[in-house]
Design a protein around this motif. Structure first.
Motif, mmCIF file in Angstrom:
data_model
loop_
_atom_site.group_PDB
_atom_site.id
_atom_site.type_symbol
_atom_site.label_atom_id
_atom_site.label_comp_id
_atom_site.label_asym_id
_atom_site.label_seq_id
_atom_site.Cartn_x
_atom_site.Cartn_y
_atom_site.Cartn_z
ATOM 1 N N ARG A 87 0.822 -1.214 0.000
ATOM 2 C CA ARG A 87 0.000 0.000 0.000
ATOM 3 C C ARG A 87 0.860 1.271 0.000
ATOM 4 O O ARG A 87 0.333 2.381 0.024
ATOM 5 C CB ARG A 87 -0.950 -0.010 1.202
ATOM 6 N N MET A 88 2.170 1.103 -0.035
ATOM 7 C CA MET A 88 3.081 2.233 -0.194
ATOM 8 C C MET A 88 3.809 2.162 -1.534
ATOM 9 O O MET A 88 4.932 2.651 -1.671
ATOM 10 C CB MET A 88 4.084 2.289 0.957
ATOM 11 N N SER A 89 3.179 1.559 -2.532
ATOM 12 C CA SER A 89 3.817 1.440 -3.838
ATOM 13 C C SER A 89 3.610 2.715 -4.651
ATOM 14 O O SER A 89 2.656 3.461 -4.449
ATOM 15 C CB SER A 89 3.254 0.247 -4.601
ATOM 16 N N THR A 90 4.529 2.963 -5.554
ATOM 17 C CA THR A 90 4.448 4.083 -6.494
ATOM 18 C C THR A 90 4.220 3.505 -7.882
ATOM 19 O O THR A 90 4.969 2.624 -8.318
ATOM 20 C CB THR A 90 5.738 4.918 -6.454
ATOM 21 N N SER A 91 3.166 3.972 -8.570
ATOM 22 C CA SER A 91 2.713 3.341 -9.809
ATOM 23 C C SER A 91 3.132 4.120 -11.048
ATOM 24 O O SER A 91 3.286 5.341 -11.015
ATOM 25 C CB SER A 91 1.186 3.202 -9.795
ATOM 26 N N ARG A 92 3.268 3.392 -12.137
ATOM 27 C CA ARG A 92 3.535 3.961 -13.454
ATOM 28 C C ARG A 92 2.243 3.947 -14.274
ATOM 29 O O ARG A 92 1.342 3.151 -14.005
ATOM 30 C CB ARG A 92 4.601 3.136 -14.181
ATOM 31 N N PRO A 93 2.148 4.793 -15.302
ATOM 32 C CA PRO A 93 0.933 4.823 -16.119
ATOM 33 C C PRO A 93 0.823 3.595 -17.018
ATOM 34 O O PRO A 93 1.820 2.904 -17.271
ATOM 35 C CB PRO A 93 1.096 6.101 -16.952
ATOM 36 N N PRO A 94 -0.387 3.304 -17.511
ATOM 37 C CA PRO A 94 -0.585 2.124 -18.350
ATOM 38 C C PRO A 94 0.234 2.140 -19.631
ATOM 39 O O PRO A 94 0.561 1.086 -20.174
ATOM 40 C CB PRO A 94 -2.090 2.169 -18.669
ATOM 41 N N ASP A 95 0.568 3.336 -20.138
ATOM 42 C CA ASP A 95 1.296 3.408 -21.409
ATOM 43 C C ASP A 95 2.803 3.236 -21.247
ATOM 44 O O ASP A 95 3.566 3.332 -22.220
ATOM 45 C CB ASP A 95 0.994 4.720 -22.134
ATOM 46 N N GLY A 96 3.253 2.999 -20.004
ATOM 47 C CA GLY A 96 4.663 2.734 -19.768
ATOM 48 C C GLY A 96 5.551 3.963 -19.729
ATOM 49 O O GLY A 96 6.779 3.840 -19.711
ATOM 50 N N ALA A 97 4.944 5.162 -19.740
ATOM 51 C CA ALA A 97 5.743 6.394 -19.679
ATOM 52 C C ALA A 97 6.456 6.496 -18.328
ATOM 53 O O ALA A 97 6.213 5.710 -17.417
ATOM 54 C CB ALA A 97 4.853 7.608 -19.910
ATOM 55 N N SER A 98 7.332 7.498 -18.201
ATOM 56 C CA SER A 98 8.159 7.619 -17.001
ATOM 57 C C SER A 98 7.484 8.386 -15.869
ATOM 58 O O SER A 98 8.126 8.692 -14.864
ATOM 59 C CB SER A 98 9.482 8.312 -17.368
ATOM 60 N N HIS A 99 6.213 8.728 -16.042
ATOM 61 C CA HIS A 99 5.472 9.334 -14.934
ATOM 62 C C HIS A 99 5.433 8.376 -13.745
ATOM 63 O O HIS A 99 5.663 7.179 -13.893
ATOM 64 C CB HIS A 99 4.014 9.600 -15.337
ATOM 65 N N SER A 100 5.059 8.901 -12.600
ATOM 66 C CA SER A 100 4.764 8.042 -11.452
ATOM 67 C C SER A 100 3.762 8.757 -10.562
ATOM 68 O O SER A 100 3.615 9.981 -10.616
ATOM 69 C CB SER A 100 6.033 7.709 -10.665
ATOM 70 N N ALA A 101 3.044 7.964 -9.764
ATOM 71 C CA ALA A 101 2.060 8.530 -8.846
ATOM 72 C C ALA A 101 1.860 7.575 -7.685
ATOM 73 O O ALA A 101 1.952 6.356 -7.845
ATOM 74 C CB ALA A 101 0.726 8.785 -9.564
ATOM 75 N N ASP A 102 1.601 8.133 -6.513
ATOM 76 C CA ASP A 102 1.321 7.337 -5.319
ATOM 77 C C ASP A 102 -0.175 7.056 -5.254
ATOM 78 O O ASP A 102 -0.974 7.962 -4.973
ATOM 79 C CB ASP A 102 1.763 8.082 -4.057
ATOM 80 N N LEU A 103 -0.554 5.804 -5.475
ATOM 81 C CA LEU A 103 -1.971 5.443 -5.431
ATOM 82 C C LEU A 103 -2.411 4.992 -4.050
ATOM 83 O O LEU A 103 -3.597 4.886 -3.787
ATOM 84 C CB LEU A 103 -2.256 4.331 -6.457
ATOM 85 N N GLY A 104 -1.460 4.722 -3.172
ATOM 86 C CA GLY A 104 -1.788 4.308 -1.810
ATOM 87 C C GLY A 104 -1.518 5.417 -0.816
ATOM 88 O O GLY A 104 -2.094 6.504 -0.912
ATOM 89 N N ALA A 105 -0.628 5.146 0.143
ATOM 90 C CA ALA A 105 -0.277 6.152 1.153
ATOM 91 C C ALA A 105 0.265 7.407 0.479
ATOM 92 O O ALA A 105 0.956 7.338 -0.535
ATOM 93 C CB ALA A 105 0.755 5.581 2.117
ATOM 94 N N GLN A 106 -0.049 8.569 1.056
ATOM 95 C CA GLN A 106 0.260 9.844 0.412
ATOM 96 C C GLN A 106 1.403 10.611 1.069
ATOM 97 O O GLN A 106 2.178 11.265 0.382
ATOM 98 C CB GLN A 106 -0.994 10.720 0.411
#
Length: 349
Positions: A42-61
Motif C-alpha cells: 500500500r506504499m507502492s508508487t505506480s507507473r501509467p498504463p502506457d509505460g511512460a516515465s510518470h509516477s504517482a502514489d496510489l496508496g499512502a500519500q
C-alpha cells in the motif's frame, strides 16, 4: 544459519528484513516473497498504463510524525531524511486537520522509495516477486511454504505481513495452531476499502488550483485529491503533471465487488464536477484497494502475534498496531524482538 521467510514486501516486511540484517547480520538468510509484480504494497508508487516515465502514489500519500513518534522513532526519521527519502512537506494540503507538534513529510521519489530504501539496507536478502503464498505445512523443525505456482520451499522461520484476511485464507497447518482467542482476535480485524485513480497529463497541462492536496468535504464519492508531483515537490521535466484521487470508504464498500473498469467512469465524472477546469489526461490508472487502512486492529495493538514458537511462525503488520508509517515501524520492531528471541534459542540447540 537460519533461513527466514518474510511474506509481504510492503513497509513492515521490508523494515523487518532491514532490521534482521542489521541485528543478526550473517546469522540469517533472509528471503522476501510478494505476490505482486513490484514492491511497496500500500506504499507502492505506480507507473501509467502506457509505460511512460510518470509516477504517482496510489496508496499512502505522506507521513505524519506525532511528537511522541518523532522522538521514539527518531533514528528512522533521521535516517530517511539524511538519505533524501523523506523531506518536510512544502505544499498546501487543504482541509488537513493537524494536531499541535505534528510534522508532515513527503517522498520526492514516491512512497515506494521508503520500501526500496529498507530493502536495499537488508543486504543480501533474496527478493522474489509474483510469489503468492497459498499454504504452510509444519515439517518437524521447519515450515514448508507453498506458492500459487506449486513450488515448495523450506524455512526455519516465517513472518507473515500481509492483510489478516489473506493470512486466514492460507491452507495447511496454520489454523491448526491458532488458539481460540487468537482466531477471535484476528476475526475482529476490519479494513476500509476504496478505489484510487491516477491521471497522467501531457507536459503542457496546467492545474488552475494552488494546493498540493485537498480533502474533499462536499462529495460522497471522492474524499481526497492530490497534484502528485506538486505534493512531492518533484519536477518531472518534460513529463507533465499527475493527479491522484481517492474515493470515500462508503463508495468503496458499495462498489467493492465491481470491476474497476466499471467504477472508473463514475469517479471521473465526479472529479470533473469538482474540478471542471481540469484538462484531459493522457492516460488513467485505476486501483482497487480491498484492504486499504485498518479500521479495527488486533486488541491492545501488540505489534505482532506469535502463532508457533518453534519453528517460529509470526504475524505482523499494521493490523497489529495502527495503519500508518509509525504503526508499521512499531510492528517491525515487535516482530524483530520476538524473532530474535526464538532464533537465538533455535541456534543454540
Amino acid at each position: 544459519m537460519s533461513r527466514v521467510l518474510i511474506v509481504g514486501a510492503g513497509l513492515t516486511g521490508s523494515l523487518c528484513a532491514c532490521l534482521l540484517r542489521r541485528e543478526l547480520q550473517n546469522k540469517v538468510q533472509i528471503v522476501v516473497w510478494d505476490k505482486a509484480r513490484g514492491t511497496g504494497g500500500r506504499m507502492s508508487t505506480s507507473r501509467p498504463p502506457d509505460g511512460a516515465s510518470h509516477s504517482a502514489d496510489l496508496g499512502a500519500q505522506y507521513v505524519t510524525a506525532t511528537p511522541t513518534y518523532g522522538q521514539s522513532h527518531h533514528r528512522f526519521y533521521s535516517e530517511l531524511l539524511s538519505a533524501g527519502v523523506l523531506q518536510p512537506i512544502q505544499c498546501l494540503i487543504q482541509g488537513l486537520r493537524h494536531k499541535d507538534g505534528d510534522q508532515d513529510y513527503v517522498t520526492p521519489l514516491g512512497m515506494g522509495s521508503l520500501v526500496k530504501h529498507f530493502l536495499s539496507e537488508a543486504a543480501g536478502a533474496d527478493l522474489f516477486l509474483e510469489h503468492h503464498v497459498t499454504a504452510l505445512y509444519r515439517r518437524g523443525a521447519s515450515w514448508e511454504v507453498q506458492n500459487l505456482a506449486g513450488g515448495r520451499e523450506t524455512f526455519d522461520a516465517v513472518v507473515l505481513t500481509m492483510p489478516v484476511p489473506q493470512i486466514l485464507q492460507l491452507k495447511g497447518d496454520l489454523t491448526n495452531f491458532l488458539s481460540a482467542q487468537q482466531k477471535q482476535h484476528l476475526d475482529m480485524v476490519q479494513y476500509s476499502s476504496r478505489f484510487a485513480l491516477a491521471l497522467f497529463f501531457p507536459p503542457d497541462a496546467v492545474f488552475s488550483f494552488s494546493w498540493g492536496a485537498s480533502y474533499v468535504r462536499d462529495s460522497s464519492i471522492i474524499c481526497y485529491i492530490a497534484a502528485d508531483n506538486r505534493k512531492r515537490s518533484a519536477d518531472p521535466a518534460g513529463l507533465g503533471p499527475s493527479l491522484v484521487v481517492h474515493t470515500s470508504v462508503p463508495f468503496g464498500l458499495e462498489h467493492l465487488e465491481q470491476d474497476k473498469e466499471d467504477v472508473q467512469p463514475i469517479i471521473l465524472q465526479e472529479l470533473y464536477r469538482l474540478l471542471p477546469d481540469l484538462p484531459q489526461p493522457r492516460s488513467v490508472k485505476c486501483q482497487k484497494w480491498r484492504y486499504s487502512q485498518v479500521l479495527t486492529s488486533v486488541p491492545d495493538c501488540p505489534g505482532h502475534m506469535t502463532i508457533v514458537d518453534q519453528p517460529p511462525l509470526i504475524c505482523g503488520g499494521d493490523a497489529f498496531s495502527h495503519s500508518n508509517f509509525d504503526g508499521c515501524v512499531e510492528s517491525a520492531l515487535s516482530v524483530l524482538s520476538a524473532l530474535k528471541r526464538v532464533l537465538e534459542v533455535q541456534q543454540s540447540t
